[in-house]
Design a protein around this motif. Sequence first.
Motif, mmCIF file in Angstrom:
data_model
loop_
_atom_site.group_PDB
_atom_site.id
_atom_site.type_symbol
_atom_site.label_atom_id
_atom_site.label_comp_id
_atom_site.label_asym_id
_atom_site.label_seq_id
_atom_site.Cartn_x
_atom_site.Cartn_y
_atom_site.Cartn_z
ATOM 1 N N ARG A 143 -31.887 68.988 -82.158
ATOM 2 C CA ARG A 143 -31.431 68.356 -80.215
ATOM 3 C C ARG A 143 -32.765 68.536 -79.875
ATOM 4 N NH1 ARG A 143 -25.729 69.892 -80.047
ATOM 5 N NH2 ARG A 143 -26.026 70.142 -78.374
ATOM 6 N N PRO A 144 -33.639 67.307 -80.313
ATOM 7 C CA PRO A 144 -34.157 67.628 -79.095
ATOM 8 C C PRO A 144 -33.831 67.263 -77.185
ATOM 9 C CG PRO A 144 -33.993 65.182 -79.951
ATOM 10 C CD PRO A 144 -32.731 66.140 -80.431
ATOM 11 N N ALA A 145 -35.385 67.405 -76.605
ATOM 12 C CA ALA A 145 -35.009 66.930 -75.201
ATOM 13 C C ALA A 145 -35.097 66.235 -74.961
ATOM 14 C CB ALA A 145 -36.225 67.493 -74.417
ATOM 15 N N ALA A 146 -33.689 65.956 -73.923
ATOM 16 C CA ALA A 146 -32.854 64.579 -73.607
ATOM 17 C C ALA A 146 -33.635 64.327 -73.016
ATOM 18 C CB ALA A 146 -31.760 64.751 -72.259
ATOM 19 N N LEU A 147 -34.890 64.337 -72.347
ATOM 20 C CA LEU A 147 -35.419 63.020 -71.076
ATOM 21 C C LEU A 147 -37.006 62.539 -72.188
ATOM 22 C CD1 LEU A 147 -35.915 62.142 -68.598
ATOM 23 C CD2 LEU A 147 -37.775 64.381 -68.259
ATOM 24 N N LEU A 148 -36.812 63.144 -72.897
ATOM 25 C CA LEU A 148 -38.175 62.626 -74.397
ATOM 26 C C LEU A 148 -37.312 61.646 -74.594
ATOM 27 C CD1 LEU A 148 -40.022 65.802 -75.430
ATOM 28 C CD2 LEU A 148 -40.656 63.929 -73.614
ATOM 29 N N ARG A 149 -36.249 61.865 -75.377
ATOM 30 C CA ARG A 149 -34.932 61.312 -76.028
ATOM 31 C C ARG A 149 -34.975 60.288 -75.333
ATOM 32 N NH1 ARG A 149 -29.387 62.540 -79.264
ATOM 33 N NH2 ARG A 149 -29.203 60.671 -80.051
ATOM 34 N N GLU A 150 -34.841 59.667 -74.189
ATOM 35 C CA GLU A 150 -34.703 58.687 -73.534
ATOM 36 C C GLU A 150 -35.673 58.336 -73.041
ATOM 37 O OE1 GLU A 150 -33.544 58.042 -68.543
ATOM 38 O OE2 GLU A 150 -32.829 60.170 -69.918
ATOM 39 N N GLN A 151 -36.851 58.456 -72.926
ATOM 40 C CA GLN A 151 -38.355 57.739 -72.977
ATOM 41 C C GLN A 151 -38.294 57.424 -74.016
ATOM 42 O OE1 GLN A 151 -40.473 61.325 -71.316
ATOM 43 N NE2 GLN A 151 -40.498 60.940 -69.340
ATOM 44 N N VAL A 152 -38.160 57.809 -75.557
ATOM 45 C CA VAL A 152 -38.608 57.053 -76.324
ATOM 46 C C VAL A 152 -37.786 56.359 -76.537
ATOM 47 C CG1 VAL A 152 -38.613 57.212 -79.625
ATOM 48 C CG2 VAL A 152 -39.575 59.606 -77.793
ATOM 49 N N LEU A 153 -36.109 55.798 -76.008
ATOM 50 C CA LEU A 153 -35.390 55.118 -76.744
ATOM 51 C C LEU A 153 -35.481 54.240 -75.367
ATOM 52 C CD1 LEU A 153 -32.952 53.988 -77.806
ATOM 53 C CD2 LEU A 153 -31.568 54.623 -75.954
ATOM 54 N N GLU A 154 -37.101 54.527 -74.434
ATOM 55 C CA GLU A 154 -37.272 52.754 -73.588
ATOM 56 C C GLU A 154 -37.755 52.400 -73.775
ATOM 57 O OE1 GLU A 154 -37.347 55.704 -70.151
ATOM 58 O OE2 GLU A 154 -35.201 55.545 -68.854
ATOM 59 N N THR A 155 -38.807 52.133 -75.277
ATOM 60 C CA THR A 155 -40.141 52.021 -75.260
ATOM 61 C C THR A 155 -39.967 50.936 -76.676
ATOM 62 O OG1 THR A 155 -40.175 53.312 -77.735
ATOM 63 C CG2 THR A 155 -41.337 54.281 -75.149
ATOM 64 N N GLY A 156 -37.939 51.077 -76.938
ATOM 65 C CA GLY A 156 -37.726 49.683 -77.712
ATOM 66 C C GLY A 156 -37.611 50.368 -78.783
ATOM 67 N N THR A 157 -37.753 51.671 -79.081
ATOM 68 C CA THR A 157 -38.062 52.215 -80.628
ATOM 69 C C THR A 157 -36.801 53.406 -81.079
ATOM 70 O OG1 THR A 157 -40.647 51.992 -80.690
ATOM 71 C CG2 THR A 157 -39.602 53.700 -82.355
ATOM 72 N N SER A 158 -35.906 53.348 -81.938
ATOM 73 C CA SER A 158 -35.076 54.247 -82.411
ATOM 74 C C SER A 158 -35.736 55.905 -82.535
ATOM 75 C CB SER A 158 -35.198 54.010 -83.867
ATOM 76 O OG SER A 158 -34.043 55.168 -84.058
ATOM 77 N N PRO A 159 -35.574 56.829 -81.484
ATOM 78 C CA PRO A 159 -35.644 58.165 -81.311
ATOM 79 C C PRO A 159 -35.848 58.568 -82.721
ATOM 80 C CG PRO A 159 -34.142 57.739 -79.802
ATOM 81 C CD PRO A 159 -34.405 56.646 -80.140
ATOM 82 N N MET A 160 -34.082 57.854 -83.493
ATOM 83 C CA MET A 160 -34.368 58.620 -84.416
ATOM 84 C C MET A 160 -35.398 58.125 -85.936
ATOM 85 S SD MET A 160 -32.098 57.632 -88.170
ATOM 86 C CE MET A 160 -32.425 55.972 -87.905
ATOM 87 N N HIS A 161 -35.764 56.922 -85.968
ATOM 88 C CA HIS A 161 -37.423 56.868 -86.258
ATOM 89 C C HIS A 161 -38.216 57.437 -85.949
ATOM 90 C CE1 HIS A 161 -34.299 52.821 -87.412
ATOM 91 N NE2 HIS A 161 -34.623 53.467 -88.107
ATOM 92 N N VAL A 162 -38.655 57.670 -84.479
ATOM 93 C CA VAL A 162 -40.246 58.274 -84.028
ATOM 94 C C VAL A 162 -39.398 59.716 -85.048
ATOM 95 C CG1 VAL A 162 -41.193 59.105 -82.618
ATOM 96 C CG2 VAL A 162 -39.741 57.006 -82.610
ATOM 97 N N ALA A 163 -38.700 60.334 -85.138
ATOM 98 C CA ALA A 163 -38.245 61.975 -85.362
ATOM 99 C C ALA A 163 -38.899 61.764 -86.383
ATOM 100 C CB ALA A 163 -37.198 62.590 -85.067
ATOM 101 N N ALA A 164 -37.926 60.855 -87.863
ATOM 102 C CA ALA A 164 -38.410 60.715 -89.238
ATOM 103 C C ALA A 164 -40.045 60.993 -89.362
ATOM 104 C CB ALA A 164 -37.192 59.797 -89.836
ATOM 105 N N ASP A 165 -39.775 59.430 -88.768
ATOM 106 C CA ASP A 165 -41.471 59.240 -89.219
ATOM 107 C C ASP A 165 -42.610 60.689 -88.611
ATOM 108 O OD1 ASP A 165 -43.696 56.987 -89.937
ATOM 109 O OD2 ASP A 165 -44.598 58.043 -88.252
ATOM 110 N N TYR A 166 -42.904 61.111 -87.236
ATOM 111 C CA TYR A 166 -43.281 62.334 -86.887
ATOM 112 C C TYR A 166 -43.073 63.818 -88.487
ATOM 113 C CZ TYR A 166 -45.619 66.055 -84.638
ATOM 114 O OH TYR A 166 -46.754 66.521 -84.034
ATOM 115 N N LEU A 167 -41.511 63.921 -89.053
ATOM 116 C CA LEU A 167 -41.472 65.129 -89.638
ATOM 117 C C LEU A 167 -42.299 65.401 -90.505
ATOM 118 C CD1 LEU A 167 -37.696 65.995 -88.823
ATOM 119 C CD2 LEU A 167 -40.238 67.516 -87.850
ATOM 120 N N MET A 168 -42.625 63.744 -90.963
ATOM 121 C CA MET A 168 -42.640 63.513 -92.610
ATOM 122 C C MET A 168 -44.130 64.015 -92.529
ATOM 123 S SD MET A 168 -40.265 60.737 -94.215
ATOM 124 C CE MET A 168 -40.197 59.458 -92.865
#
Length: 251
Positions: free
Chosen positions: A112-137
Amino acid sequence: MTTDRNLRAGLTAASARLKEVNSPELASYVDTALALGAFRIRESGTGDSLSIRLPESARDAIEDAADDMGVTSLSTVVDEGFRRFLAGEFTVEGRTYERRGTAEKKVNLNVRPAALLREQVLETGTSPMHVAADYLMRIFETGPYKVGDRAQALEPGNDRNPTVPLPVREQIRAASAGLASVHIEEGFQKFLDGEFAPVAPVWPADADLVPLRVRPNNALFDQVAAASDLRPMQVGIAYLLHKYDIDPAAE
């Protein structure tokens, strides 16, 4: 986009200007916001659940490593990954593990990430799920970032409570994403390997000192104690300041 770094700089400049125009009371409110890290309130609201699609082995490796390291919230780690992605500190690589037809079962890891951060990532055109997955790995060295047979995380040691200025503690907590103890162990090992030359932090004379609870591995702690003229936690805190680029006189 306003980042934490330039917002902090702007608040610092605003405080200085208020003092110049003889408004110390208003300046004190700004200084308090800086000291408490209140600028993070704007992004701290927990958002909806985010399902991160991962190979089952990567999901299990992340959860096991987080447990070994004493990380209590993967959502906090994802928040830090979003901040670093937005700051341009890393990009999302190709996700070969997502190719259709691969044999390994895919599962969801829910955070459950912070809503605003998730929104800002989405605005870059990159999926928040992909960013989260990549960073955790990346952080937990699994999936495409697995290095050989990953060594098991070191066993957490005794509680250590070095005192640091309140603003420094808040910056360490924000930058570490719950991994301060692990990063102290990293600093201990680099010191023992001759890759890091620590200088004992010097705090401002009027600093409000507060405890920073960490649990670095006892064996590493004892090795540093035997090898250094500094106390082990002086070495550990010096490394955190170096790693996170924190000014010991920060306000």
